[in-house]
Design a protein around this motif. Structure first.
Motif, short mmCIF file in Angstrom:
data_model
loop_
_atom_site.label_atom_id
_atom_site.label_comp_id
_atom_site.label_asym_id
_atom_site.label_seq_id
_atom_site.Cartn_x
_atom_site.Cartn_y
_atom_site.Cartn_z
N LEU A 288 0.86 -1.18 0.00
CA LEU A 288 0.00 0.00 0.00
C LEU A 288 0.90 1.23 0.00
N LYS A 289 0.73 2.06 -1.01
CA LYS A 289 1.43 3.34 -1.08
C LYS A 289 0.37 4.42 -1.27
N ALA A 290 0.28 5.32 -0.30
CA ALA A 290 -0.82 6.28 -0.32
C ALA A 290 -0.42 7.58 0.36
N LYS A 291 -1.29 8.57 0.21
CA LYS A 291 -1.15 9.83 0.93
C LYS A 291 -2.45 10.09 1.69
N LEU A 292 -2.30 10.65 2.87
CA LEU A 292 -3.45 11.00 3.69
C LEU A 292 -3.55 12.52 3.71
N TYR A 293 -4.59 13.03 3.04
CA TYR A 293 -4.78 14.47 2.92
C TYR A 293 -5.66 14.97 4.07
N THR A 294 -5.35 16.17 4.54
CA THR A 294 -6.06 16.75 5.68
C THR A 294 -6.59 18.13 5.35
N THR A 295 -7.83 18.39 5.76
CA THR A 295 -8.38 19.74 5.74
C THR A 295 -9.22 19.90 7.01
N ASP A 296 -9.93 21.02 7.12
CA ASP A 296 -10.81 21.24 8.27
C ASP A 296 -12.03 22.02 7.81
N PHE A 297 -12.86 22.46 8.75
CA PHE A 297 -14.11 23.12 8.37
C PHE A 297 -13.91 24.56 7.89
N ALA A 298 -12.67 25.04 7.92
CA ALA A 298 -12.36 26.34 7.33
C ALA A 298 -11.64 26.16 6.00
N TYR A 299 -11.58 24.92 5.51
CA TYR A 299 -10.96 24.57 4.23
C TYR A 299 -9.45 24.81 4.22
N ASN A 300 -8.82 24.84 5.38
CA ASN A 300 -7.37 24.96 5.41
C ASN A 300 -6.74 23.69 4.85
N GLU A 301 -5.62 23.85 4.19
CA GLU A 301 -4.91 22.70 3.64
C GLU A 301 -3.63 22.47 4.44
N TYR A 302 -3.36 21.20 4.74
CA TYR A 302 -2.19 20.83 5.53
C TYR A 302 -1.30 19.89 4.71
N LYS A 303 -0.07 19.78 5.14
CA LYS A 303 0.87 18.90 4.45
C LYS A 303 0.37 17.45 4.53
N PRO A 304 0.26 16.76 3.39
CA PRO A 304 -0.23 15.38 3.43
C PRO A 304 0.75 14.45 4.14
N ILE A 305 0.20 13.40 4.72
CA ILE A 305 1.01 12.39 5.40
C ILE A 305 1.32 11.26 4.43
N GLU A 306 2.58 10.93 4.30
CA GLU A 306 3.00 9.86 3.40
C GLU A 306 2.81 8.51 4.09
N LEU A 307 2.03 7.64 3.47
CA LEU A 307 1.86 6.27 3.96
C LEU A 307 2.50 5.36 2.91
N ASP A 308 3.79 5.19 3.04
CA ASP A 308 4.54 4.55 1.97
C ASP A 308 5.06 3.18 2.38
N ASP A 309 4.97 2.26 1.45
CA ASP A 309 5.61 0.96 1.61
C ASP A 309 5.07 0.16 2.80
N ILE A 310 3.74 0.04 2.87
CA ILE A 310 3.11 -0.79 3.90
C ILE A 310 2.68 -2.10 3.25
N THR A 311 3.15 -3.21 3.76
CA THR A 311 2.77 -4.53 3.24
C THR A 311 1.55 -5.03 4.00
N ILE A 312 0.52 -5.43 3.25
CA ILE A 312 -0.70 -5.96 3.86
C ILE A 312 -0.94 -7.37 3.35
N VAL A 313 -1.20 -8.29 4.28
CA VAL A 313 -1.47 -9.68 3.91
C VAL A 313 -2.61 -10.20 4.79
N SER A 314 -3.43 -11.07 4.22
CA SER A 314 -4.59 -11.61 4.94
C SER A 314 -4.56 -13.13 4.91
N ASN A 315 -5.27 -13.74 5.87
CA ASN A 315 -5.34 -15.20 5.89
C ASN A 315 -6.31 -15.73 4.83
N LYS A 316 -7.12 -14.82 4.24
CA LYS A 316 -7.97 -15.17 3.11
C LYS A 316 -8.34 -13.90 2.35
N GLU A 317 -8.75 -14.05 1.11
CA GLU A 317 -9.11 -12.87 0.32
C GLU A 317 -10.35 -12.20 0.91
#
Length: 340
Positions: A288-317
């Motif tokens: 999983l490689k993603a970015k987490l974007y943040t705003t608020d109720f005043a529409y301010n924009e904040y630096k996105p959080i990098e969610l990089d290189d997370i391996t996800i595995v399950s015992n079944k699909e």
């Protein structure tokens, strides 16, 4: 007597109302308002051009158009997550101070911190229950509500999408609402444009952009005003929503874990957009490689959080709901940002 109004707190980036009231029989020659550098004057009411000036964060008002009232709309800038500032108001008559007052204002905003970014997440599926280990821990240390959106990168093995049951519910629900609004439009033609925009927003959900958030705010401000001023419209509108909802509710499966997630929204001031979207995971490890974007109720924009290189595995699909990746709770004592 001079009365000064300023709210005790405000979300940073939002508009801040300020006004002064006094007797029309009272003569005032000059009003000086010193405001903090974290704020700026957006609008001044009841004062003509040439009768005021701004200098070094001080507003000088020499004359108001109609005696007895001064209105100002401030807007604050982004600063530390929570700061308390003062405004200094001085009123003069014939070069003498007749009124002096300090008003304090707390400026706040969300303060999103990443406390745990795992490299590996294990998913365990047992009958109708899905458990995830080592979640992504996000904490809002600020007082403002944060609105988050997860966006997978093109390079990510894992993508998010609408689950079939939720998508089916959404389509059937808004199709039903659209049919029922035709009768409402005939009965309340003065609100037809609001209803059309309401249905359009539901059928085609807006993106996570400032312009879209402003459109939502305008729509719901108008809708709330209409519901407030017309009790019959309120009853018919509520009846339309409820009957359409219950006509289609059997499509949606309620999960205990989702109720826990909803509780965390209230307690921790974090809203995850598209929380019930899913991602397909299986026994094959995927990145999983993603970015987490943040705003608020005043529409301010904040630096996105990098969610990089997370391996996800399950015992079944399984289709894993996005909210199950996250823990929005209060961090354990001694645990710092990024899990340190």
């Amino acid at each position: 007597m001079i009365n000064v109004y300023l709210p005790s707190n405000s979300l940073q980036g939002a508009e801040i109302p300020f006004y002064m009231l006094w007797s029309r029989s009272e003569t005032i020659d000059l009003i000086k308002i010193e405001y903090p550098t974290e704020m700026e004057v957006k609008e001044i009411y009841n004062v003509s051009e040439g009768n005021f000036r701004l200098e070094n964060n001080v507003l000088h008002v020499n004359k108001v158009d109609v005696n007895g009232y001064l209105g100002i709309k401030f807007i604050s800038k982004l600063t530390d997550p929570a700061v308390e500032k003062n405004l200094h108001i001085v009123v003069y008559r014939e070069d003498k101070v007749i009124h002096r007052e300090y008003k304090s204002l707390k400026l706040f905003r969300p303060d999103i911190k990443l406390y745990n970014l795992p490299h590996y997440i294990s998913v365990d599926v047992q009958e109708n229950q899905i458990n995830t280990s080592n979640k992504i821990k996000i904490v809002n240390n600020g007082l403002g509500t944060a609105i988050l959106r997860l966006e997978c990168l093109d390079s990510s093995d894992i993508k998010t999408y609408d689950p079939m049951d939720i998508e089916e519910f959404r389509k059937k629900f808004w199709s039903g609402v659209e049919r029922k609004t035709r009768k409402l439009n005939e009965k309340f033609p003065e609100y037809s444009q609001l209803l059309i925009e309401f249905v359009e927003m539901g059928k085609n959900p807006p993106l996570f952009k400032k312009s879209d958030l402003e459109r939502i705010k305008r729509l719901f401000s108008g809708l709330i005003k209409a519901l407030d001023e017309n009790e019959e419209f309120l009853k018919d509108f509520a009846n339309m929503i409820l009957t359409t909802y219950f006509e289609n509710i059997s499509i949606v499966t309620e999960l205990e874990s989702f109720l826990i997630y909803l509780k965390s929204i209230y307690e921790n001031k974090i809203i995850l957009i598209d929380a019930v979207n899913v991602m397909k995971v299986s026994t094959t490890p995927m990145k999983l490689k993603a970015k987490l974007y943040t705003t608020d109720f005043a529409y301010n924009e904040y630096k996105p959080i990098e969610l990089d290189d997370i391996t996800i595995v399950s015992n079944k699909e399984v289709e894993l709901p996005v909210y199950l990746l996250f823990d929005f709770g209060i961090p354990e004592r001694g645990v710092g940002e990024n899990g340190h």
